[in-house]
Motif scaffolding. Structure first.
Motif, mmCIF file in Angstrom:
data_model
loop_
_atom_site.group_PDB
_atom_site.id
_atom_site.type_symbol
_atom_site.label_atom_id
_atom_site.label_comp_id
_atom_site.label_asym_id
_atom_site.label_seq_id
_atom_site.Cartn_x
_atom_site.Cartn_y
_atom_site.Cartn_z
ATOM 1 N N TYR A 30 14.687 -50.673 30.012
ATOM 2 C CA TYR A 30 15.470 -49.473 29.716
ATOM 3 C C TYR A 30 14.586 -48.283 29.344
ATOM 4 O O TYR A 30 14.815 -47.174 29.802
ATOM 5 N N GLU A 31 13.595 -48.518 28.502
ATOM 6 C CA GLU A 31 12.743 -47.425 28.021
ATOM 7 C C GLU A 31 12.059 -46.702 29.180
ATOM 8 O O GLU A 31 11.951 -45.475 29.179
ATOM 9 N N ARG A 34 14.747 -44.635 31.026
ATOM 10 C CA ARG A 34 15.062 -43.425 30.263
ATOM 11 C C ARG A 34 13.957 -42.377 30.416
ATOM 12 O O ARG A 34 14.231 -41.215 30.699
ATOM 13 N N ARG A 35 12.725 -42.822 30.251
ATOM 14 C CA ARG A 35 11.585 -41.898 30.342
ATOM 15 C C ARG A 35 11.528 -41.218 31.712
ATOM 16 O O ARG A 35 11.373 -39.993 31.805
ATOM 17 N N LEU A 65 22.159 -42.085 32.100
ATOM 18 C CA LEU A 65 21.543 -42.749 30.956
ATOM 19 C C LEU A 65 22.568 -43.537 30.143
ATOM 20 O O LEU A 65 22.265 -44.618 29.634
ATOM 21 N N ALA A 69 22.328 -47.421 29.478
ATOM 22 C CA ALA A 69 22.426 -47.954 28.116
ATOM 23 C C ALA A 69 23.472 -49.062 28.074
ATOM 24 O O ALA A 69 23.280 -50.097 27.424
ATOM 25 N N MET A 74 22.493 -51.653 25.107
ATOM 26 C CA MET A 74 21.811 -50.947 24.017
ATOM 27 C C MET A 74 22.743 -50.774 22.817
ATOM 28 O O MET A 74 23.955 -50.679 22.973
ATOM 29 N N LYS A 77 22.971 -46.598 18.442
ATOM 30 C CA LYS A 77 22.010 -45.498 18.295
ATOM 31 C C LYS A 77 21.660 -44.886 19.658
ATOM 32 O O LYS A 77 21.606 -43.671 19.796
ATOM 33 N N GLU A 78 21.463 -45.727 20.645
ATOM 34 C CA GLU A 78 21.112 -45.229 21.982
ATOM 35 C C GLU A 78 22.352 -44.890 22.805
ATOM 36 O O GLU A 78 22.437 -43.830 23.410
ATOM 37 N N ARG A 81 24.100 -41.803 21.460
ATOM 38 C CA ARG A 81 23.332 -40.581 21.747
ATOM 39 C C ARG A 81 23.762 -39.956 23.069
ATOM 40 O O ARG A 81 23.993 -38.755 23.158
ATOM 41 N N TRP A 82 23.897 -40.782 24.107
ATOM 42 C CA TRP A 82 24.261 -40.267 25.435
ATOM 43 C C TRP A 82 25.748 -39.962 25.530
ATOM 44 O O TRP A 82 26.146 -39.013 26.196
#
Length: 161
Positions: A30-31, A34-35, A65, A69, A74, A77-78, A81-82
């Motif tokens: 996932y990271e 996202r990046r 995203l 997530a 996820m 928190k993640e 956020r989206w």
């Protein structure tokens, strides 16, 4: 004799598709997804000529995203956020609202404290869909998606206050 064609620039959608093909080939976490999506957003925001184009890019990346997530399970928190980002940017159309709301309700087992808000959002979305004319093809499709989300949700709707 044919003249060599100039390579045409890829569209935003094509770039997202290519990125996802790379993610699938490499089984990207996932990271990394996202990046890379945020890098793509930054590049396309610089290319955007109008505020409407910028908004469209931001909405698509936020929705993508959020979907990722969801797919990666996820935590709030993640995911939250989206979700908040999409809500702040506004839904592009009813289909986007249905998609986001259904993911939200289906994710509640990961963050059950959000149940009241998620189910209220689903009720609101369903009301909006039901206001579409019966002959609209998307009406039935959206209602089926909502029914599916209700069926597979692991957290039941909270009792009325």
């Amino acid at each position: 004799m044919e003249t060599p064609r100039q390579e045409r620039a890829t569209t935003f959608g094509e770039e997202i598709d290519l990125l996802f093909m790379e993610f699938m080939k490499s089984d990207a976490p996932y990271e990394q997804c996202r990046r890379e999506l945020l890098k793509l957003e930054k590049r396309w925001l610089q290319k955007a000529k109008t505020p409407a184009q910028r908004l469209a890019v931001q909405r698509i990346i936020a929705k993508t995203l959020l979907t990722e997530a969801f797919g990666f399970g996820m935590p709030w928190k993640e995911f939250g956020r989206w979700l908040r980002r999409i809500q702040n940017l506004g839904f592009r159309d009813l289909g986007m609202r249905v998609h986001v709301t259904c993911l939200y309700v289906q994710s509640l087992h990961l963050f059950p404290r959000q149940a009241r808000e998620a189910w209220a959002m689903l009720e609101d979305t369903e009301r909006r869909v039901r206001r579409l004319r019966r002959e609209r093809p998307l009406r039935e499709e959206h209602l089926e998606a909502i029914a599916h989300a209700k069926k597979v949700a692991r957290v039941p709707p909270p009792p009325p206050r």
